[in-house]
Design a protein around this motif. Sequence first.
Motif, PDB file in Angstrom:
ATOM      1  N   ILE A  33       0.919  -1.198  -0.174  1.00  0.00           N
ATOM      2  CA  ILE A  33       0.404   0.013  -0.073  1.00  0.00           C
ATOM      3  C   ILE A  33       0.714   1.024  -0.271  1.00  0.00           C
ATOM      4  N   THR A  34       0.589   2.325  -0.930  1.00  0.00           N
ATOM      5  CA  THR A  34       1.339   3.390  -0.826  1.00  0.00           C
ATOM      6  C   THR A  34       0.183   4.981  -0.481  1.00  0.00           C
ATOM      7  N   VAL A  35       0.304   5.218   0.010  1.00  0.00           N
ATOM      8  CA  VAL A  35      -0.466   6.662  -0.055  1.00  0.00           C
ATOM      9  C   VAL A  35       0.064   7.494  -0.355  1.00  0.00           C
ATOM     10  N   ILE A  36      -0.518   8.591  -1.328  1.00  0.00           N
ATOM     11  CA  ILE A  36      -0.067   9.459  -2.005  1.00  0.00           C
ATOM     12  C   ILE A  36      -0.778  11.162  -2.092  1.00  0.00           C
ATOM     13  N   THR A  37      -0.110  11.727  -1.879  1.00  0.00           N
ATOM     14  CA  THR A  37      -0.796  13.335  -1.096  1.00  0.00           C
ATOM     15  C   THR A  37      -0.705  14.344  -2.882  1.00  0.00           C
ATOM     16  N   VAL A  38      -0.779  15.071  -3.325  1.00  0.00           N
ATOM     17  CA  VAL A  38      -0.129  15.507  -4.539  1.00  0.00           C
ATOM     18  C   VAL A  38      -0.988  17.216  -4.043  1.00  0.00           C
ATOM     19  N   GLN A  39       0.067  18.286  -5.000  1.00  0.00           N
ATOM     20  CA  GLN A  39      -0.402  19.043  -4.015  1.00  0.00           C
ATOM     21  C   GLN A  39       0.112  20.575  -5.525  1.00  0.00           C
ATOM     22  N   ASP A  40      -1.038  20.447  -6.143  1.00  0.00           N
ATOM     23  CA  ASP A  40      -1.549  21.650  -6.651  1.00  0.00           C
ATOM     24  C   ASP A  40      -0.490  22.897  -6.952  1.00  0.00           C
ATOM     25  N   ASP A  41       0.827  23.116  -7.876  1.00  0.00           N
ATOM     26  CA  ASP A  41       1.494  24.582  -7.451  1.00  0.00           C
ATOM     27  C   ASP A  41       0.964  25.301  -8.586  1.00  0.00           C
ATOM     28  N   SER A  42       0.560  24.595 -10.181  1.00  0.00           N
ATOM     29  CA  SER A  42      -0.018  25.793 -10.796  1.00  0.00           C
ATOM     30  C   SER A  42      -0.771  27.437 -10.163  1.00  0.00           C
ATOM     31  N   SER A  43      -1.128  27.468  -8.781  1.00  0.00           N
ATOM     32  CA  SER A  43      -1.129  29.062  -9.298  1.00  0.00           C
ATOM     33  C   SER A  43      -1.075  29.711  -8.124  1.00  0.00           C
ATOM     34  N   LEU A  44       0.613  28.951  -8.033  1.00  0.00           N
ATOM     35  CA  LEU A  44       0.809  29.529  -7.076  1.00  0.00           C
ATOM     36  C   LEU A  44       2.879  29.862  -7.564  1.00  0.00           C
ATOM     37  N   ARG A  45       2.827  29.382  -9.253  1.00  0.00           N
ATOM     38  CA  ARG A  45       4.000  29.844 -10.283  1.00  0.00           C
ATOM     39  C   ARG A  45       4.098  31.363  -9.517  1.00  0.00           C
ATOM     40  N   PHE A  46       3.417  32.284 -10.092  1.00  0.00           N
ATOM     41  CA  PHE A  46       3.479  33.753  -9.360  1.00  0.00           C
ATOM     42  C   PHE A  46       4.010  34.388  -8.669  1.00  0.00           C
ATOM     43  N   PHE A  47       3.534  33.305  -7.195  1.00  0.00           N
ATOM     44  CA  PHE A  47       4.158  33.790  -6.453  1.00  0.00           C
ATOM     45  C   PHE A  47       5.590  33.500  -5.986  1.00  0.00           C
ATOM     46  N   LYS A  48       6.127  31.984  -6.543  1.00  0.00           N
ATOM     47  CA  LYS A  48       7.322  32.302  -6.346  1.00  0.00           C
ATOM     48  C   LYS A  48       8.322  33.178  -6.883  1.00  0.00           C
ATOM     49  N   LYS A  49       8.052  34.024  -8.113  1.00  0.00           N
ATOM     50  CA  LYS A  49       8.616  34.831  -8.686  1.00  0.00           C
ATOM     51  C   LYS A  49       8.690  36.298  -7.357  1.00  0.00           C
ATOM     52  N   HIS A  50       7.796  36.290  -6.347  1.00  0.00           N
ATOM     53  CA  HIS A  50       7.562  37.483  -5.352  1.00  0.00           C
ATOM     54  C   HIS A  50       7.295  37.072  -4.186  1.00  0.00           C
ATOM     55  N   THR A  51       8.269  35.565  -3.849  1.00  0.00           N
ATOM     56  CA  THR A  51       8.392  35.412  -2.504  1.00  0.00           C
ATOM     57  C   THR A  51       9.942  34.776  -2.193  1.00  0.00           C
ATOM     58  N   PRO A  52      10.477  34.537  -0.707  1.00  0.00           N
ATOM     59  CA  PRO A  52      11.700  34.294  -0.600  1.00  0.00           C
ATOM     60  C   PRO A  52      12.060  32.470  -1.554  1.00  0.00           C
ATOM     61  N   LYS A  53      13.431  32.579  -2.258  1.00  0.00           N
ATOM     62  CA  LYS A  53      13.173  31.056  -2.987  1.00  0.00           C
ATOM     63  C   LYS A  53      12.849  30.369  -1.897  1.00  0.00           C
ATOM     64  N   LYS A  79      -0.370  -0.757  12.518  1.00  0.00           N
ATOM     65  CA  LYS A  79       0.245  -2.044  12.224  1.00  0.00           C
ATOM     66  C   LYS A  79       0.815  -2.419  10.855  1.00  0.00           C
ATOM     67  N   LEU A  80       0.301  -1.574   9.684  1.00  0.00           N
ATOM     68  CA  LEU A  80       0.405  -2.281   8.222  1.00  0.00           C
ATOM     69  C   LEU A  80       1.270  -1.234   7.686  1.00  0.00           C
ATOM     70  N   PRO A  81       1.974  -2.128   6.938  1.00  0.00           N
ATOM     71  CA  PRO A  81       3.294  -1.816   6.045  1.00  0.00           C
ATOM     72  C   PRO A  81       2.883  -0.632   5.087  1.00  0.00           C
ATOM     73  N   HIS A  82       3.633   0.215   4.746  1.00  0.00           N
ATOM     74  CA  HIS A  82       3.148   1.337   3.859  1.00  0.00           C
ATOM     75  C   HIS A  82       4.353   2.562   3.717  1.00  0.00           C
ATOM     76  N   ASP A  83       4.306   3.597   2.264  1.00  0.00           N
ATOM     77  CA  ASP A  83       5.133   3.979   2.051  1.00  0.00           C
ATOM     78  C   ASP A  83       4.172   5.421   1.254  1.00  0.00           C
ATOM     79  N   MET A  84       4.439   6.343   1.111  1.00  0.00           N
ATOM     80  CA  MET A  84       4.127   8.075   0.675  1.00  0.00           C
ATOM     81  C   MET A  84       4.431   8.103  -0.142  1.00  0.00           C
ATOM     82  N   ALA A  85       3.947   9.238  -0.838  1.00  0.00           N
ATOM     83  CA  ALA A  85       4.285   9.722  -2.547  1.00  0.00           C
ATOM     84  C   ALA A  85       4.157  11.347  -1.826  1.00  0.00           C
TER      85      ALA A  85
END
Length: 142
Positions: A33-53, A79-85
């Motif tokens: 079993i692998t548990v995955i979470t996805v962070q949608d960064d598409s709307s934050l690309r603008f902020f990358k230019k205007h915030t500290p690296k 006690k269930l073995p798992h991975d995360m992504a």
Amino acid sequence: MKILVATDGSKASEGAVKYAARLFKSFSANSHITVITVQDDSSLRFFKKHTPKGAVEDYLREVADKNLAWAVKYLNKIKLPHDMAIRYGHPSEQIINEAKAGKFDMIVMGTKGRSSWSDTAIGSVAQRVVGTSKTPVLLVKD
């Protein structure tokens, strides 16, 4: 049986984690079993230019860790073995890509069961995954 469980920290995704754990226990010892979470960064690309690296990346990682926290705590408790992504980008695309790349047998996702106009017009993540994934998808309704 390789199971990929998508979580966004919601109650619906908690239900998906619990259901996947029950499935996992009913399969052979070769299950994974692998548990995955996805962070949608598409709307934050603008902020990358205007915030500290690294500020946006740190924020996204913090949210991802928060989204995974309940699932990891629950799976450790039983006690269930798992991975995360953790992935970044459009959630449905990243979930499908992970399922394909990892050769998962099933994707398990929670759904809130809403049928709002925006979900119909734009499509929820679950709808997009179901509609485009070649990997079987099991939706757990909240």
